[in-house]
Write an enzyme that holds these catalytic residues in place. Sequence first.
Site, PDB file in Angstrom:
ATOM      1  N   ASP A   7     -10.066   3.524   5.352  1.00  0.00           N
ATOM      2  CA  ASP A   7      -8.967   3.478   6.320  1.00  0.00           C
ATOM      3  C   ASP A   7      -9.417   4.256   7.545  1.00  0.00           C
ATOM      4  O   ASP A   7      -9.429   5.487   7.550  1.00  0.00           O
ATOM      5  CB  ASP A   7      -7.721   4.102   5.682  1.00  0.00           C
ATOM      6  CG  ASP A   7      -6.518   4.139   6.620  1.00  0.00           C
ATOM      7  OD1 ASP A   7      -6.654   3.743   7.802  1.00  0.00           O
ATOM      8  OD2 ASP A   7      -5.440   4.563   6.176  1.00  0.00           O
TER       9      ASP A   7
ATOM     10  N   ASP B  55       0.850  -1.184   0.000  1.00  0.00           N
ATOM     11  CA  ASP B  55       0.000   0.000   0.000  1.00  0.00           C
ATOM     12  C   ASP B  55       0.884   1.231   0.000  1.00  0.00           C
ATOM     13  O   ASP B  55       1.934   1.256   0.652  1.00  0.00           O
ATOM     14  CB  ASP B  55      -0.955  -0.004   1.196  1.00  0.00           C
ATOM     15  CG  ASP B  55      -0.249  -0.082   2.540  1.00  0.00           C
ATOM     16  OD1 ASP B  55       0.057   0.976   3.125  1.00  0.00           O
ATOM     17  OD2 ASP B  55      -0.006  -1.216   3.010  1.00  0.00           O
TER      18      ASP B  55
ATOM     19  N   GLU C  44      -8.659   4.665  11.492  1.00  0.00           N
ATOM     20  CA  GLU C  44      -7.646   4.359  12.507  1.00  0.00           C
ATOM     21  C   GLU C  44      -7.339   5.613  13.315  1.00  0.00           C
ATOM     22  O   GLU C  44      -8.080   6.586  13.281  1.00  0.00           O
ATOM     23  CB  GLU C  44      -6.382   3.839  11.822  1.00  0.00           C
ATOM     24  CG  GLU C  44      -5.812   4.807  10.777  1.00  0.00           C
ATOM     25  CD  GLU C  44      -4.480   4.351  10.222  1.00  0.00           C
ATOM     26  OE1 GLU C  44      -3.535   4.196  11.020  1.00  0.00           O
ATOM     27  OE2 GLU C  44      -4.384   4.153   8.980  1.00  0.00           O
TER      28      GLU C  44
END
Length: 278
Positions: free
Chosen positions: A167, A78, A169
């Site tokens: 994503d 990634d 987080e």
Amino acid sequence: MSPHRGLRARRRPLAVLTGVLTGLLLCLPTATAAPDSGGRTPPRGSAYMGVGVLAHDGAAPGARSPQAARASTAEGVDVSSHQGDVDWKKLWGDGVKWSYTKATEGTYYKNPYFTQQYDGPYGVGMVRGSYHFATPDTTGGATQADYFVDHGGGWSGDGRTLPGVLDIEWNPYGSSCYGKSKSAMVTWIRDFLDRYKKRTGRAAVIYTATTWWSDCTGNYSGFGANPLWIARYASTAGTLPAGWSAYTMWQYTSTGPTVGDRDRFRGSADDVRAFAKA
């Protein structure tokens, strides 16, 4: 007595009170300070997949050599703007079969290297996809899903394009849970996922870490229908968040060769292509 002396005497209590209040305000903790190693708060747009993993979860011994055999798992990477132009031919030669590129963040950032990092892997034979770095403290989940889809986060059933990734987080710009309660965070995530599926026809992948998920959603178990991309820099993926019995992808290190972030797909390269097309 001078008339000015009387005026100064009357002003003194107000000045004392102002000083006390100022001192109290200076002592209050701030929710926006998330300094880097140099004591600076990073600029908006600089976040990337796994930005908080090392700081909060660390890296266990054996993170570079996970127990999952390479023969039964497909290697991936990634990337974000931090990698600049990526040498995709070298990665392909090293056995990397799939990749994800950061497309967007919030509703204020688009990766300036997106074209090279998204078209490049496709050109050498990889299966590729894109991800969105969520900032739930800036705009709503549905709004950010629209921004993502409109700026590189779409999906097509060509067998070479992976579904988009949320994503979600640690917040690199402030409080870890973006100032949201657990229930408010679950609602935000649901809004993003629902809009993404409505726009693309695919369920978005959720990238997260078990500790963040537990702290910020209360270990909510209701998103198990979405594929899980777990972040844990160790020899195993460890305990998964509630709602998932298995991960689809696993980010197992941030110190891999050529490109630091390395990932494993739970299955072969053929399985990756099937997942892309499904």
